[in-house]
Motif scaffolding. Structure first.
Motif, PDB file in Angstrom:
ATOM      1  N   TYR A 162       0.591  -1.199  -0.178  1.00 14.29           N
ATOM      2  CA  TYR A 162      -0.017   0.100   0.066  1.00 14.29           C
ATOM      3  C   TYR A 162       0.863   1.216  -0.093  1.00 14.29           C
ATOM      4  O   TYR A 162       0.394   2.444  -0.503  1.00 14.29           O
ATOM      5  CB  TYR A 162      -0.831   0.043   1.365  1.00 14.29           C
ATOM      6  CG  TYR A 162      -1.975  -0.928   1.131  1.00 14.29           C
ATOM      7  CD1 TYR A 162      -3.288  -0.517   0.580  1.00 14.29           C
ATOM      8  CD2 TYR A 162      -2.073  -2.291   1.878  1.00 14.29           C
ATOM      9  CE1 TYR A 162      -4.519  -1.674   0.695  1.00 14.29           C
ATOM     10  CE2 TYR A 162      -3.032  -2.998   1.770  1.00 14.29           C
ATOM     11  CZ  TYR A 162      -4.119  -2.819   1.291  1.00 14.29           C
ATOM     12  OH  TYR A 162      -5.249  -3.507   1.200  1.00 14.29           O
ATOM     13  N   LEU A 201     -10.605  -7.832  11.375  1.00 17.61           N
ATOM     14  CA  LEU A 201     -10.079  -7.150  10.441  1.00 17.61           C
ATOM     15  C   LEU A 201      -8.825  -6.282  10.639  1.00 17.61           C
ATOM     16  O   LEU A 201      -8.059  -6.088   9.696  1.00 17.61           O
ATOM     17  CB  LEU A 201     -11.191  -5.990   9.983  1.00 17.61           C
ATOM     18  CG  LEU A 201     -12.452  -6.518   9.220  1.00 17.61           C
ATOM     19  CD1 LEU A 201     -13.339  -5.492   8.966  1.00 17.61           C
ATOM     20  CD2 LEU A 201     -12.038  -7.443   7.990  1.00 17.61           C
ATOM     21  N   CYS A 244      -5.920  -5.586   7.693  1.00 16.68           N
ATOM     22  CA  CYS A 244      -5.893  -4.157   7.137  1.00 16.68           C
ATOM     23  C   CYS A 244      -4.701  -3.270   7.735  1.00 16.68           C
ATOM     24  O   CYS A 244      -4.646  -2.255   7.362  1.00 16.68           O
ATOM     25  CB  CYS A 244      -7.151  -3.468   7.274  1.00 16.68           C
ATOM     26  SG  CYS A 244      -8.786  -4.280   6.422  1.00 16.68           S
ATOM     27  N   ALA A 302      -2.577  -1.360   5.419  1.00 16.02           N
ATOM     28  CA  ALA A 302      -3.303  -0.289   4.751  1.00 16.02           C
ATOM     29  C   ALA A 302      -3.291   0.786   5.951  1.00 16.02           C
ATOM     30  O   ALA A 302      -2.946   2.082   5.602  1.00 16.02           O
ATOM     31  CB  ALA A 302      -4.642  -0.561   4.492  1.00 16.02           C
ATOM     32  N   GLU A 303      -3.639   0.678   7.133  1.00 12.96           N
ATOM     33  CA  GLU A 303      -3.327   1.602   8.183  1.00 12.96           C
ATOM     34  C   GLU A 303      -2.004   1.933   8.272  1.00 12.96           C
ATOM     35  O   GLU A 303      -1.836   3.529   8.453  1.00 12.96           O
ATOM     36  CB  GLU A 303      -3.745   1.018   9.441  1.00 12.96           C
ATOM     37  CG  GLU A 303      -3.740   1.765  10.812  1.00 12.96           C
ATOM     38  CD  GLU A 303      -5.221   2.085  10.922  1.00 12.96           C
ATOM     39  OE1 GLU A 303      -5.435   3.098  11.603  1.00 12.96           O
ATOM     40  OE2 GLU A 303      -6.301   1.827  10.406  1.00 12.96           O
ATOM     41  N   LEU A 331     -10.768  -0.511  -0.559  1.00 13.31           N
ATOM     42  CA  LEU A 331     -10.542  -0.957   0.724  1.00 13.31           C
ATOM     43  C   LEU A 331     -12.157  -0.951   1.274  1.00 13.31           C
ATOM     44  O   LEU A 331     -12.548  -1.946   1.930  1.00 13.31           O
ATOM     45  CB  LEU A 331      -9.872  -0.019   1.919  1.00 13.31           C
ATOM     46  CG  LEU A 331      -9.802  -0.406   3.284  1.00 13.31           C
ATOM     47  CD1 LEU A 331      -9.285  -1.903   3.577  1.00 13.31           C
ATOM     48  CD2 LEU A 331      -9.020   0.682   4.040  1.00 13.31           C
ATOM     49  N   LEU A 336     -14.191  -4.080   2.391  1.00 15.71           N
ATOM     50  CA  LEU A 336     -14.863  -4.402   3.614  1.00 15.71           C
ATOM     51  C   LEU A 336     -16.392  -4.529   3.519  1.00 15.71           C
ATOM     52  O   LEU A 336     -16.938  -5.273   4.378  1.00 15.71           O
ATOM     53  CB  LEU A 336     -14.514  -3.379   4.744  1.00 15.71           C
ATOM     54  CG  LEU A 336     -13.104  -2.684   4.926  1.00 15.71           C
ATOM     55  CD1 LEU A 336     -12.824  -1.818   5.846  1.00 15.71           C
ATOM     56  CD2 LEU A 336     -12.473  -4.336   5.556  1.00 15.71           C
TER      57      LEU A 336
END
Length: 948
Positions: free
Chosen positions: A519, A593, A597, A600-601, A630, A634
């Motif tokens: 990402y 999640l 994720c 991405a965070e 994203l 989700l």
């Protein structure tokens, strides 16, 4: 995954324009009455690194008394701000007058020689649409204020005198020390304060950290006698409040020339010659206080483990951010990480790394973990794995490409930094000036100059069992000591030597360090604007039950976005049991999640899932690259995710425990929550949710989950660097995975009438909410008659008008309690005005009587007071209602608050401003009086300690 071997350089250095904006400056008069011409004679430093998105101009000057000042010209600002930070905090408290620095902070607001009235400063700021605040920390204190730009010079005349002309009026000392006592009692059940004080009690008593920072009657007075207190204040002030220990920020639409002259004129008179800043010499911990386990009993049900490694200071390492880099590696939550392994073993619910206290000669590097029931039984195993992970990082984690990834993330954040309000920026810069070079007062928080291998190895070597403080927090732990200030039971004991030895040689760690983050990449410029350019979100009825509100933002041109997906779900709001299941589902989804994720965070894409009285909302925020993908992913997981039995059971129990502990919260918080439940249909009290969830079995939850999206309506708001083409995959995912139905939100019931609640007795006029907190609290509510612009405007105006009078009378003069104030609260556009007091000295009946007396007296004097103040408040509110959004996040929040309800009106704030403009002060005086006398739309709610 994308392998990253080289990092593209990103230009983030931007020098300010040195050319000052020409501006006529009126003749200034010095404090002694002599008038002078503007000088502009000081040498300015202007090579200050700022973000490309920052439109402000900066300069730093040093006044003749040694006071360093940053000047900030913001042509778009409507208010001007001053902030002053002094290198004096509770570390400087005399040992026999602990809390003195904090008490001094309070007293500086209560009168100077030229303006001796205790409320003069607050009244001036209120009359000119400003705000003010202050805080006292360990080694620094910070004071800041804002006001309409035209009134900046008069404000500075008042503010600057805090620092050379305080009166320390004996009468107000005797009163305000009760305010300190009220603040202390207010926080007596605060778990963080209780833990903090135990931390102090178990540190080196010769280090100033061990002092009690807040202060109370016992530490500041001699059995209530304040005769020595004034002398202590004067001596503390004369010693530490010196110009060479201060930094100042002046910010506003004024030119740099004008701001410099203001600095010289108003602040050069502050005496210099104070002692130079020096790092503390005593160690924070004695040898006997390391390699220890600290057991702490909380008031609320909690299971927490804090592993703190005692390190040296890190201020000098700010260009390299070594501890931040190590925190990234240890706190990583992706697949195979330390967190993932402990979480999958059902030992922890959460892990954060890198926090902890820090100062001029110390740093605690904390790993803070919320434990499961199993984790509470295996804290030794957890600690061993943490120390093994530290060793693994020392041996394999210090690689340049990992640091360079962090550089990219931080460079992206700086390059596309969302501008803060100037009023928020100023106090931050005042503190930064104490820690960073002048060039870095902005960039210092972002500077990552390279991987400092020597520092990293030094710190990792000290992150071992011998430097460990292991804090365990739970109600059933053995304890034998009692901290007397906050009343916390605890126990400090040495960890057995054989355990320490074993931890020093832990088995090889099996954690996986972060892989290259696919990402994460240097960001490109935003998309070209689509034609025609829109100023407001545009509605598209995509399909029955699916709305898209889209705005490609024309002003904040950065590759960022916010996406809200709001599901209206009858399955969520049907009962307390259904709503409790929805809260549980949201927690389980986030828990499930987080690991998937996390990359991405790290790269700047964030998500949150939360229930509200419509149903459930997903919020995606951050960089536009990947945001839609994203969100679409989700949404698919919403209907395709299952939960393990262990995680379901642990989070099911955790929620019940949290809700059952709510009665120990501050009474005011409970009253606000109770009012929300009373006024909003399909909202439920936490106590009711706890009872309902206790009866929910796993099978019942699974049955509820299967039906969750059977009847759903979806409203999507996409804002920022997004266009119709880019949001297409999100709409496709929504249509593919959900059966949607139109009209569900419009069928939601309206806000309850306050008069009905009063008549039915549901608004507690006689009884009161019983709590496990020692304070009493009273909340007075006025409800608008309807959702009209006129009702909203008049109650907003009444709140702004009455607020300082309520505070000055009930907080400052009568000292009813530390928490006194008012707030404006619209619910589904129905306006409400709330006035509140929380008191440790008076019971709810006494507070309610005092509030009634105040309201009666204020109503009787309304006409006279309105003649003096109301026109200025009208002008201030008109400006605030028309104030442009500062950044994309604030604009997204404002627009979403408009779009989320069933009734959407983008011009509501403008219509309120027009209503204020088109009606006279006498008209509004009459309207405000009507609201104060409209007893059918008023009511009290009270809270107090439960009788045992």
């Amino acid at each position: 995954m994308l392998a990253i071997s080289t990092v593209r350089k990103i230009s983030i250095r931007r020098w300010i324009n040195n050319q000052a904006v020409a501006s006529a400056l009126p003749q200034l008069c010095a404090p002694n009455g002599e008038c002078m011409e503007p000088s502009n004679s000081l040498e300015r430093f202007s090579d200050i690194i700022k973000s490309p998105t920052d439109h402000r101009s900066y300069a730093v000057v040093t006044l003749t008394n040694g006071l360093r000042c940053t000047l900030v010209h913001d042509a778009a600002a409507q208010q001007s701000t001053a902030a002053l930070a002094v290198a004096a905090g509770h570390f400087q408290d005399p040992i026999d007058s602990q809390g003195l620095a904090h008490f001094l902070e309070h007293m500086l607001f209560l009168g100077t020689e030229k303006y001796p009235e205790a409320t003069a400063y607050q009244d001036f700021i209120h009359q000119h649409g400003g705000h003010h605040n202050a805080w006292t920390g360990t080694e620094y204190s910070n004071y800041y204020c804002s006001v309409d730009a035209s009134q900046f010079a008069p404000l500075l005349d008042r503010f600057s005198r805090f620092f050379y002309q305080p009166t320390f009026n004996p009468d107000w000392i005797a009163k305000e020390v009760n305010g300190i006592e009220s603040e202390f009692r207010l926080k007596k059940n605060d778990e963080l304060r209780r833990l903090y004080q135990v931390h102090k009690a178990t540190s080196n008593p010769a280090h100033p950290f061990a002092k009690f920072s807040v202060g109370n009657l016992a530490t500041l007075t001699q059995d209530g006698d304040t005769s020595v207190l004034r002398q202590n204040l004067q001596q503390f002030f004369a010693t530490w409040y010196r110009a060479n220990r201060m930094t100042l920020v002046l910010a506003g639409p004024q030119s740099l020339d004008v701001l410099e002259d203001y600095a010289c004129h108003y602040f050069s008179v502050i005496p210099g010659g104070g002692p130079a800043k020096q790092a503390e010499q005593q160690p924070l911990y004695l040898p006997s206080q390391l390699g220890v386990q600290l057991n702490v009993r909380p008031l609320k049900d909690a299971r927490r483990l804090i592993l703190a490694f005692a390190l040296p200071e890190i201020d000098s390492d700010y260009p390299f951010k070594t501890t931040s880099f190590l925190a990234h590696l240890l706190g990583y939550e992706g697949p195979g990480s330390l967190y993932a392994q402990l979480h999958r073993s059902n030992l922890i619910n959460s892990l954060s790394a890198g926090g902890g206290i820090s100062g001029s000669n110390f740093k605690d590097f904390n790993l803070n973990m919320q434990l499961t029931a199993d984790g509470l039984k295996h804290t030794g195993r957890i600690t061993e794995q943490v120390i093994a992970a530290v060793r693994h990082i020392r041996e394999q984690g210090l690689q340049e490409w990992r640091y360079e990834e962090r550089q990219i993330a931080i460079a992206n954040a700086f390059r596309f930094q969302e501008p803060a309000r100037t009023s928020d920026l100023a106090p931050q810069l005042a503190i930064n000036m104490h820690h960073y070079t002048a060039q870095d007062i902005i960039f210092g928080d972002y500077r990552m100059a390279g991987l400092n291998h020597d520092k990293a190895n030094q710190l990792l070597q000290q992150m071992d069992a011998e430097h460990l403080r292991m804090t365990l927090i739970h109600r059933d732990l053995p304890v034998r000591e009692h901290e007397p200030i906050y009343g916390t039971d605890y126990q400090l004991q040495a960890i057995e030597s054989q355990v320490l030895t074993a931890w020093q040689q832990p088995p090889a760690s099996t954690i996986q360090l972060p892989a290259p983050n696919s990402y994460l990449q240097p960001l490109e410029s935003p998309l070209p604007l689509s034609e025609p350019v829109q100023q407001q979100p545009q509605l598209q009825e995509v399909a029955p039950g699916l709305q898209l509100w889209l705005l490609q933002d024309p002003d904040f041109r950065a590759p960022k976005a916010h996406i809200y997906c709001q599901f209206t779900l009858p399955q969520v709001t049907a009962s307390a049991s259904h709503y409790a299941c929805a809260r549980l589902w949201c927690e389980l989804m986030i828990d499930r999640l987080n690991e998937a994720c996390y990359d991405a965070e790290v790269a700047g894409l964030h998500f949150n899932i939360y229930p509200q009285h419509y149903g459930i909302t997903l919020h995606i925020s951050g960089y536009s690259h990947g945001a839609v993908e994203l969100a679409a992913d989700l949404l698919q997981r919403f209907v395709a995710t299952d939960f393990s039995a262990a995680r379901w059971q642990d989070i099911h129990q955790k929620l019940q425990s949290n809700w059952q502990s709510a009665l120990a919260n501050k009474p005011l918080n409970l009253l606000f929550a109770r009012l929300n439940v009373l006024l909003q249909p399909q909202m439920y009290a936490l106590s009711d949710l706890a009872l309902a969830l206790a009866d929910v079995t796993r099978q019942q939850f699974d049955d509820w989950r299967q039906a969750l999206f059977n009847r759903a309506e979806l409203k999507i708001f996409a804002h920022g660097d997004l266009n119709s083409d880019r949001v297409g995959p999100l709409l496709q995912s929504a249509r593919q995975h959900f059966r949607l139905t139109a009209g569900l939100q419009e069928s939601m019931p309206a806000t309850h009438e306050l008069s009905d609640l009063v008549d039915s007795g549901r608004l507690q006029q006689r009884g009161q909410l019983q709590t496990r907190h020692s304070d009493h609290a009273v909340l007075f509510v006025i409800q608008g008659a309807n959702t009209s612009i006129a009702e909203q405007t008049s109650l907003l105006l009444l709140n702004q008008f009455i607020q300082p009078h309520l505070f000055n009378e009930l907080r400052t003069r009568q000292q009813l309690g530390y928490l006194v104030g008012s707030t404006y609260m619209p619910i589904e556009q129905r306006p409400h005005l709330l006035m509140y007091v929380q008191s440790s000295r008076y019971d709810a009946a006494q507070v309610q009587a005092r509030m009634k007396a105040f309201l009666k007296n204020f109503s009787e004097q309304l006409g006279a007071v309105a003649k003096e103040e109301l026109a200025g408040i009208q002008h201030y509110l008109i400006r605030k209602l028309r104030e442009p959004d500062t950044n994309l996040r604030l604009r997204s929040q404002r627009l979403w608050n408009t779009i989320a309800p069933a009734e959407v009106s983008f011009d509501r704030l403008e219509r309120m401003a027009q209503h204020l403009e088109s009606n006279s002060t006498s008209y509004f005086t009459s309207e405000l009086c009507k609201h104060l006398l409209a007893t059918e739309r008023q009511g009290f709610i009270t809270a107090g300690p439960k009788e045992l």
